[in-house]
Structures are given as structure tokens and as C-alpha cells.
Design a protein around this motif. Structure first.
Motif, PDB file in Angstrom:
ATOM      1  N   UNK A  15      16.356  12.010   6.899  1.00 41.19           N
ATOM      2  CA  UNK A  15      17.261  12.204   5.758  1.00 41.19           C
ATOM      3  C   UNK A  15      16.691  13.229   4.783  1.00 41.19           C
ATOM      4  N   UNK A  22      19.269  16.186  -3.304  1.00 38.75           N
ATOM      5  CA  UNK A  22      19.366  15.272  -4.423  1.00 38.75           C
ATOM      6  C   UNK A  22      18.402  15.662  -5.541  1.00 38.75           C
ATOM      7  N   UNK A  27      20.397  12.737 -10.336  1.00 40.92           N
ATOM      8  CA  UNK A  27      21.433  11.721 -10.183  1.00 40.92           C
ATOM      9  C   UNK A  27      22.030  11.402 -11.530  1.00 40.92           C
ATOM     10  N   UNK A  55      28.446   1.961  -1.329  1.00 41.00           N
ATOM     11  CA  UNK A  55      28.010   3.331  -1.628  1.00 41.00           C
ATOM     12  C   UNK A  55      27.541   4.023  -0.358  1.00 41.00           C
ATOM     13  N   UNK A  56      26.884   3.241   0.497  1.00 42.04           N
ATOM     14  CA  UNK A  56      26.405   3.765   1.773  1.00 42.04           C
ATOM     15  C   UNK A  56      27.600   4.147   2.649  1.00 42.04           C
ATOM     16  N   UNK A  61      25.407   7.927  -1.337  1.00 44.35           N
ATOM     17  CA  UNK A  61      24.012   7.567  -1.580  1.00 44.35           C
ATOM     18  C   UNK A  61      23.250   8.647  -2.323  1.00 44.35           C
ATOM     19  N   UNK A  62      23.731   9.883  -2.258  1.00 43.16           N
ATOM     20  CA  UNK A  62      22.974  10.959  -2.887  1.00 43.16           C
ATOM     21  C   UNK A  62      23.311  11.146  -4.361  1.00 43.16           C
ATOM     22  N   UNK A  64      24.176   8.402  -6.587  1.00 46.72           N
ATOM     23  CA  UNK A  64      24.179   7.193  -7.410  1.00 46.72           C
ATOM     24  C   UNK A  64      22.812   6.495  -7.385  1.00 46.72           C
ATOM     25  N   UNK A  65      22.423   6.020  -8.558  1.00 42.00           N
ATOM     26  CA  UNK A  65      21.242   5.162  -8.659  1.00 42.00           C
ATOM     27  C   UNK A  65      21.730   3.731  -8.865  1.00 42.00           C
TER      28      UNK A  65
ATOM     29  N   UNK B 217      15.268   3.229  -6.309  1.00 42.46           N
ATOM     30  CA  UNK B 217      16.604   3.018  -6.883  1.00 42.46           C
ATOM     31  C   UNK B 217      17.651   3.917  -6.231  1.00 42.46           C
ATOM     32  N   UNK B 218      17.206   4.913  -5.450  1.00 36.90           N
ATOM     33  CA  UNK B 218      18.167   5.708  -4.676  1.00 36.90           C
ATOM     34  C   UNK B 218      18.865   4.791  -3.692  1.00 36.90           C
ATOM     35  N   UNK B 219      20.157   4.936  -3.597  1.00 33.97           N
ATOM     36  CA  UNK B 219      20.896   4.049  -2.695  1.00 33.97           C
ATOM     37  C   UNK B 219      20.465   4.262  -1.246  1.00 33.97           C
ATOM     38  N   UNK B 220      20.138   5.513  -0.897  1.00 33.65           N
ATOM     39  CA  UNK B 220      19.710   5.755   0.491  1.00 33.65           C
ATOM     40  C   UNK B 220      18.401   5.008   0.766  1.00 33.65           C
ATOM     41  N   UNK B 222      17.494   2.266  -0.742  1.00 37.23           N
ATOM     42  CA  UNK B 222      17.814   0.836  -0.735  1.00 37.23           C
ATOM     43  C   UNK B 222      18.398   0.405   0.601  1.00 37.23           C
ATOM     44  N   UNK B 223      19.224   1.263   1.176  1.00 35.82           N
ATOM     45  CA  UNK B 223      19.816   0.933   2.471  1.00 35.82           C
ATOM     46  C   UNK B 223      18.715   0.849   3.530  1.00 35.82           C
ATOM     47  N   UNK B 224      17.799   1.845   3.521  1.00 36.78           N
ATOM     48  CA  UNK B 224      16.686   1.833   4.489  1.00 36.78           C
ATOM     49  C   UNK B 224      15.749   0.658   4.229  1.00 36.78           C
TER      50      UNK B 224
END
Lengths: 129, 235
Positions: A15, A22, A27, A55-56, A61-62, A64-65, B217-220, B222-224
Motif C-alpha cells: 500500500x 496521503x 488528512x 471507510x475501507x 482510507x486515505x 479519513x482519520x 489512526x489511518x483507516x488503512x 486500522x484495517x490491516x
């Protein structure tokens, strides 16, 4: 099968381009979930998971915090979630379960439109125009 | 009242994160009695075998220990924290209830479990306050003695998984992800042990994860992180 930290790092590497983009943009959208006793008792963890999944799924995902905080003082309407997005008034939503979380992602974050019936601190009408 | 034991652990650990600590530790230990489940065993809500063929409750136990090096409490402050009708009033002016620790105590006592809180107040002359459920169920015992040691609080609670009044264990990887997201402490350490029903023993550190994933806190991330924590439970 348990992943190792090394495998997690490799997954992250795939990723990498996302990370670079990002970092350049920064963000600006924040979703803050209240995780006090009141929030947890009302199911804030399910809400948090729902936000992360939504969000995913919506490829946000890029931008939002997702953060957590303690009690926001609105224990009567837990789970509460504050959403801060550029060009939108800061809003605290109440009674946010998993389906409302999805709605907030689709309407507020993607559609720039407030989610009615869950707003706890509705901004003045002229701000909303 | 919280729905699951992991919710109780999340609540108490959130208090640790708010205590001004730079190190928070959460240990989760589960004991499922072995060896194999026998005929006549009844599975508990948590999934472990809880009752042996003779109907004698086995010793299936869930225990968590939350530890911080934050500001700590005096004995009097600990007393007030245990009172459901007292709160500091900072975050919710006018409200007259504070239910974090009272929920924990009530749940432990109603289900044949127990609890213990030890705390050392920062800046005080190292007075250690400690309360537990052992000496006097229902009220806890108080010990106050001059003691050395650094400021901070340790909350330990244990639950009998065979007791019908014990809430379900809940989602442990989900709990861990929630705890990792608490803002405040620079380091958060999660320790997980399970004996019986598939042994587990692992440790996860916030700083290590941040090194691998970047900002949590990045959603990416968090998903991982969710995937990673779930994989650790699959062993």
C-alpha cells in the motif's frame, strides 16, 4: 494462521503508494468515537468497527482519520461520534449504531450532507446554508 | 451494564489511557479446563467447556490486568471512584454518576469473580491504596500502607466462565484494536494468554505496530491492524 510482524510490514508495503499520496495531502476528515463507560456500554466498539469497515469498503482510507476519545458529556445519546470534514460544520452525532455509521460515511463524508435525526449539536441555520 | 467482559476491559483500560500515563499494559488470560471436552459438557456462551460430566463447575476463568504509570489515586480518591454516585464532574458537569469501576465490581461479584485495585498517587509520599474483593465480598477490603514504588494504578479482575451470570467474553481482537487506538500513552502493551482449547501466548506493542504500519489512526492501518490481530487469535 498467525501473521508475523514481517508479513504485516509486507502487506503494508503493497500500500506504499497510498501512504505517499496521503502524506502529501494530509488528512482533513476526522471521525472521533466516544469511548467512555457510557459509549462502550451503548455499543461504541461496534460503531468503531462499522466506521472502519465502511471507510475501507468505500475506498476512503486515505482521507479519513478515525480516533477515539473518552466521554463527550452526552451520555444520554451514546454512542456519540464527532465528524470533522472540510467545508462542513463540525457535527456530533448521537445514537450511532452500525447502520447509522454507514449512513454517516455515505451521506456526510461522501455526500457532504448532514444525517438528520442523529445530530446532537445542530449548527445555526445560516451555517448550514 | 456492559455487554461483554472485553467491554469491561476496554472501559478500565480507557481510564488507564486518560491517567496521564505514558505506558499502559493490558493482559488478558483465559483458562479453559482441559483436556478434552467430555460427554455431558455444556458449552458456555464463550465457547469453552464449562461443566464437567458430573455437573461440577470446572475452572474456566477469564482474567484481565490493566496497568498504567499515570497519576494514581489516594485511598480517598479510590473510595470515590468505587462509588457509582460520584464522578469528577470535569467531562460531564452536573452529572452525578460515574459507573466505570462500579460496573466492574458489580459484574465480578454477581458472577463469582473478584477484583483488586492497587494504586500509588503521584507526588504523594508514596501511599499505596489497595482494595480487593477477597476479604469482604460486596465491599472490598481496604489496606493503606506506606510503600515505595512509582505512581500508577493496577486493576485486576477475574471471572468464572462457568457462572451463568458471567457475561460473554466478547471480541478480543476487537478489544485490542480499540485499546491500541486510545490516545495518550506513547506505549501500549497487550499481553494475551490462553490455556486449553488452543493455547495462545503473544504480546503486541503499540510502538512496534506504528513502526510497521505508520500512524495507527489511518483507516488503512486500522484495517490491516484488525487483520493482524485476528490472525494472532487463529494460531
Amino acid at each position: 494462521m498467525a501473521m508475523t510482524l514481517e508479513e504485516l510490514r509486507k502487506l503494508r508495503e503493497t500500500k506504499k503508494t497510498d501512504i505517499q499520496r496521503r502524506e502529501a495531502e494530509g488528512k482533513e476528515i476526522q471521525v472521533i468515537v466516544g469511548m467512555g463507560t457510557c459509549g462502550i456500554a451503548a455499543g461504541a466498539k461496534v460503531t468503531l468497527d462499522a466506521f472502519i469497515n465502511a471507510l475501507d469498503e468505500n475506498k476512503l482510507v486515505d482521507q479519513v482519520l478515525v480516533r477515539q476519545t473518552g466521554c463527550m458529556g452526552l451520555c444520554h445519546s451514546e454512542p456519540t461520534v464527532e465528524v470533522i470534514a472540510p467545508g462542513m460544520p463540525g457535527v456530533i452525532y448521537g445514537n450511532v449504531d452500525a447502520s447509522v455509521a454507514k449512513e454517516i460515511v455515505q451521506k456526510h463524508i461522501q455526500g457532504h450532507e448532514l444525517v438528520e435525526n442523529h445530530i446532537l449539536n445542530k449548527p445555526a441555520a445560516d451555517i448550514l446554508k | 451494564m456492559h455487554f461483554s467482559l472485553t467491554d469491561l476491559a476496554a472501559d478500565i483500560t480507557q481510564n488507564c489511557a486518560e491517567s496521564g500515563a505514558d505506558l499502559v499494559e493490558l493482559a488478558i488470560e483465559e483458562i479453559s479446563p482441559g483436556p478434552a471436552r467430555q460427554a455431558g459438557d455444556v458449552p458456555s456462551k464463550a465457547g469453552g467447556p464449562v461443566r464437567q460430566a458430573g455437573g461440577v463447575p470446572s475452572k474456566a476463568e477469564f482474567r484481565f490486568i490493566a496497568r498504567d504509570n499515570g497519576k494514581g489515586m489516594t485511598g480517598a480518591e479510590l473510595d470515590r471512584a468505587m462509588d457509582p454516585f460520584v464522578t469528577d464532574g470535569v467531562k460531564h458537569p452536573g452529572r452525578k454518576v460515574g459507573l466505570g469501576i462500579p460496573f466492574l465490581i458489580q459484574t465480578a461479584l454477581q458472577s463469582g469473580g473478584g477484583w483488586k485495585i492497587s494504586t500509588v498517587k503521584a507526588g504523594e509520599c508514596a501511599v499505596r491504596g489497595s482494595k480487593d474483593s477477597a476479604a469482604s465480598p460486596g465491599t472490598g477490603s481496604v489496606t493503606g500502607s506506606a510503600a515505595g514504588g512509582n505512581a500508577g494504578t493496577v486493576v485486576e479482575a477475574w471471572f468464572d466462565l462457568a457462572n451463568v451470570d458471567t457475561p460473554p467474553v466478547g471480541d478480543i481482537p476487537g478489544l485490542f484494536r480499540t485499546v491500541m487506538l486510545f490516545s495518550g500513552p506513547a506505549e501500549i502493551v497487550l499481553k494475551r494468554k490462553r490455556q486449553g482449547g488452543g493455547d495462545l501466548d503473544y504480546e503486541v506493542k503499540k510502538t512496534e505496530l506504528e513502526e510497521v504500519l505508520g500512524g495507527l489512526e489511518d483507516v488503512s492501518s486500522l484495517a490491516l491492524l484488525g487483520k493482524y490481530l485476528r490472525s494472532l487469535e487463529d494460531e
